[in-house]
Write a protein that holds these residues in place. Structure first.
Motif, PDB file in Angstrom:
ATOM      1  N   HIS B 145       1.060  -0.658   0.183  1.00  0.00           N
ATOM      2  CA  HIS B 145      -0.755   0.067   0.330  1.00  0.00           C
ATOM      3  C   HIS B 145       1.003   1.499  -0.155  1.00  0.00           C
ATOM      4  CE1 HIS B 145      -3.539  -2.639   0.453  1.00  0.00           C
ATOM      5  NE2 HIS B 145      -2.863  -3.726   1.811  1.00  0.00           N
ATOM      6  N   GLY B 150      -0.520  13.812  -1.425  1.00  0.00           N
ATOM      7  CA  GLY B 150      -0.950  13.935   0.051  1.00  0.00           C
ATOM      8  C   GLY B 150      -0.668  15.564  -0.236  1.00  0.00           C
ATOM      9  N   ASP B 159      -9.105  13.721   3.815  1.00  0.00           N
ATOM     10  CA  ASP B 159      -7.539  13.448   2.651  1.00  0.00           C
ATOM     11  C   ASP B 159      -6.998  13.628   2.422  1.00  0.00           C
ATOM     12  OD1 ASP B 159      -8.074  16.213   3.670  1.00  0.00           O
ATOM     13  OD2 ASP B 159      -9.583  17.308   1.044  1.00  0.00           O
ATOM     14  N   ARG B 162      -3.810   9.870  -0.648  1.00  0.00           N
ATOM     15  CA  ARG B 162      -4.038   8.413  -1.321  1.00  0.00           C
ATOM     16  C   ARG B 162      -3.195   7.751  -1.653  1.00  0.00           C
ATOM     17  NH1 ARG B 162      -8.580  11.442  -4.257  1.00  0.00           N
ATOM     18  NH2 ARG B 162      -8.894  13.208  -3.718  1.00  0.00           N
ATOM     19  N   ALA B 164      -2.270   3.871  -3.589  1.00  0.00           N
ATOM     20  CA  ALA B 164      -1.938   3.241  -4.997  1.00  0.00           C
ATOM     21  C   ALA B 164      -1.577   1.696  -4.452  1.00  0.00           C
ATOM     22  CB  ALA B 164      -1.566   4.143  -5.556  1.00  0.00           C
ATOM     23  N   ARG B 187      -0.853  12.971   7.068  1.00  0.00           N
ATOM     24  CA  ARG B 187      -0.863  11.611   6.068  1.00  0.00           C
ATOM     25  C   ARG B 187      -0.926  10.192   6.304  1.00  0.00           C
ATOM     26  NH1 ARG B 187       2.755  13.091   0.689  1.00  0.00           N
ATOM     27  NH2 ARG B 187       4.044  11.369   0.790  1.00  0.00           N
ATOM     28  N   ALA B 191      -3.360   7.675   6.438  1.00  0.00           N
ATOM     29  CA  ALA B 191      -3.110   5.779   5.313  1.00  0.00           C
ATOM     30  C   ALA B 191      -3.141   5.012   6.760  1.00  0.00           C
ATOM     31  CB  ALA B 191      -2.064   6.184   5.090  1.00  0.00           C
ATOM     32  N   TYR B 194      -7.302   4.723   7.873  1.00  0.00           N
ATOM     33  CA  TYR B 194      -8.691   3.865   6.051  1.00  0.00           C
ATOM     34  C   TYR B 194      -8.068   2.304   7.405  1.00  0.00           C
ATOM     35  CZ  TYR B 194      -8.019   7.562   3.569  1.00  0.00           C
ATOM     36  OH  TYR B 194      -7.826   8.907   2.576  1.00  0.00           O
ATOM     37  N   GLU B 243     -14.929  14.542   3.837  1.00  0.00           N
ATOM     38  CA  GLU B 243     -13.529  14.718   3.156  1.00  0.00           C
ATOM     39  C   GLU B 243     -12.145  15.634   3.947  1.00  0.00           C
ATOM     40  OE1 GLU B 243     -12.660  14.647  -0.777  1.00  0.00           O
ATOM     41  OE2 GLU B 243     -12.630  12.780  -1.087  1.00  0.00           O
TER      42      GLU B 243
END
Lengths: 281, 281
Positions: B145, B150, B159, B162, B164, B187, B191, B194, B243
């Protein structure tokens, strides 16, 4: 210097550090809640703008609290230490139902007021139930161990932070402000590394920690309050590293509180509070 | 995508994320240690500069590893996904005793290599003992991950980050780099919010996490590695906030490791390691 003794049968007033840049136009939730603690439309607030170098800071907060409904607001600036010995000023503090420090430079407050009868009067007022708050520099000054200045960066270095004695309304916390906006985790953690007994409180802008008489922190405002608890610290290398070297710290606890969540400084327990309720609602 | 299966009787190679801006002139300790893991003067290293847009990045690391004593170094860039299917390139990866990703943009690596035989070859090589490292973007790509991009700031917002899919050499960690220098705690914490199963690894510049075959992290370099462990998470409001709202997270564990300290990803235990020894020495 410990907090003033709380008189028998009374309870300490609220301590309200704000992270700076609090909203003043869209409901002013933080300032309104502070005002309510000072008695709402019966409130008599003294604003101390001594941290600031801008001549209109005191007037600005006078106007703000008046518009929010305070009965009486007065700005009281201190230009010399001698000002802090004037009986009529001390008397004015003793009448107040709330005392508020503006932003600026916290060392201006501590060098001007530290050890004077004005500082003693503010401490005594808080001990007998009067709310004392402050924003930015005015937040830092409230606790016993004050971050005087420091460097930015997420991870701590031995020279990240310099402490100075503050007003000492509580010795449980070390307060830092503009937390998210100015990248101050490292310096807050470095402050705790010196002596892990204290709890670090990092305040985002437009965010306040309302510290109640029972030492429970409630959050108000649009950001978060980061609580760093070194109670379970396994290891610190602070005593053995050079000034500009990184510090090893194992076993820190971190809670990021938003409005609704709480942290109790006595039990060191965090709670989701009303957030947990709305979760199941 | 889980990490490639480790063949019977073999052990996984080291995974070496570096926080960027590693020293290249004064001993180059991190790169030297990586080279040693690849076989020292017998090392055969493939450098992948695909994250970078600067034409000389690959040459620079070729020269660096050669000067540090590698037997063979070759820069292998990928301009198209078709390049990642070329048998001679795959073969070259299969010969290497070490693979190194330069900095740049991690999404360039993932969009170019993701799901191709080259990515599979790198994963298989690491599973059978070959060291794989990378700096900055090249560090982020290594885990399952990956933080794609960010925002900055100490406290997390919904928010802030992000994710990927990355190369997936390990799924235990989420890696962030330039950690102290670019204020990335928020950030990284977002992460983890989540899905708290992963462990957050924040790498300062000129600092590397050497993740051994036994999943113990060792630190090399002049800064610190911040480990954020959400294993004891009491509460997260990630699922219920808007967000741009702050996230409430209670019960995070944080360890700030400097050289000598370790953290085991399996047991989630931090140790002062050689720092504790030198303390009593």
């Amino acid at each position: 210097m410990s907090p003033s003794r709380i008189p028998d049968g009374e309870e300490r007033g609220w301590i309200v550090p704000i992270g700076g840049a609090e909203d003043k136009e869209n409901g002013a939730k933080i300032l309104q809640r502070f005002l309510d603690l000072c008695g709402g439309d019966g409130a008599d607030i003294v604003v101390i703008p001594t941290a600031s170098r801008m001549p209109d800071t005191g007037d600005r907060y006078e106007k703000l609290f008046s518009e929010l409904g305070a009965n009486r607001v007065e700005s009281m600036d201190f230009d010399t230490r001698r000002d802090c010995f004037e009986p009529n000023r001390i008397q004015r503090i003793e009448q107040a139902s709330g005392i508020f420090f503006t932003g600026g430079n916290q060392l201006r407050i501590s060098t001007m007021l530290g050890g004077t009868p004005i500082a003693q009067a503010i401490r005594a007022q808080n001990a007998r139930g009067v709310a004392v708050g402050g924003t930015s520099a005015g937040a830092s000054i409230l606790s016993e161990h004050m971050i005087a200045f420091g460097t930015e960066g997420s991870s701590p270095r031995a020279d990240s932070v310099r402490l100075a004695p503050g007003l000492g309304l509580t010795n449980r916390v070390v307060i830092d402000q503009h937390f998210r906006q100015r990248d101050r985790l490292g310096r807050l953690v470095a402050a705790l590394a010196y002596n892990p007994f204290a709890i670090g409180i990092g305040l985002d802008e437009d965010t306040a920690a309302f510290i109640g008489p029972d030492n429970t922190i409630e959050v108000e405002g649009s950001g978060s309050v980061t609580v760093v608890d070194a109670d379970g610290l396994q290891f610190s290398s602070m005593h053995m590293v050079g000034e500009d070297e990184p510090v090893c710290l194992l076993g820190l606890g971190v809670h990021i509180l938003t409005k609704g969540a709480t942290f109790n400084l006595n039990t060191r327990k965090a709670s989701a509070g009303s957030l947990a309720v709305s979760k199941s609602g």
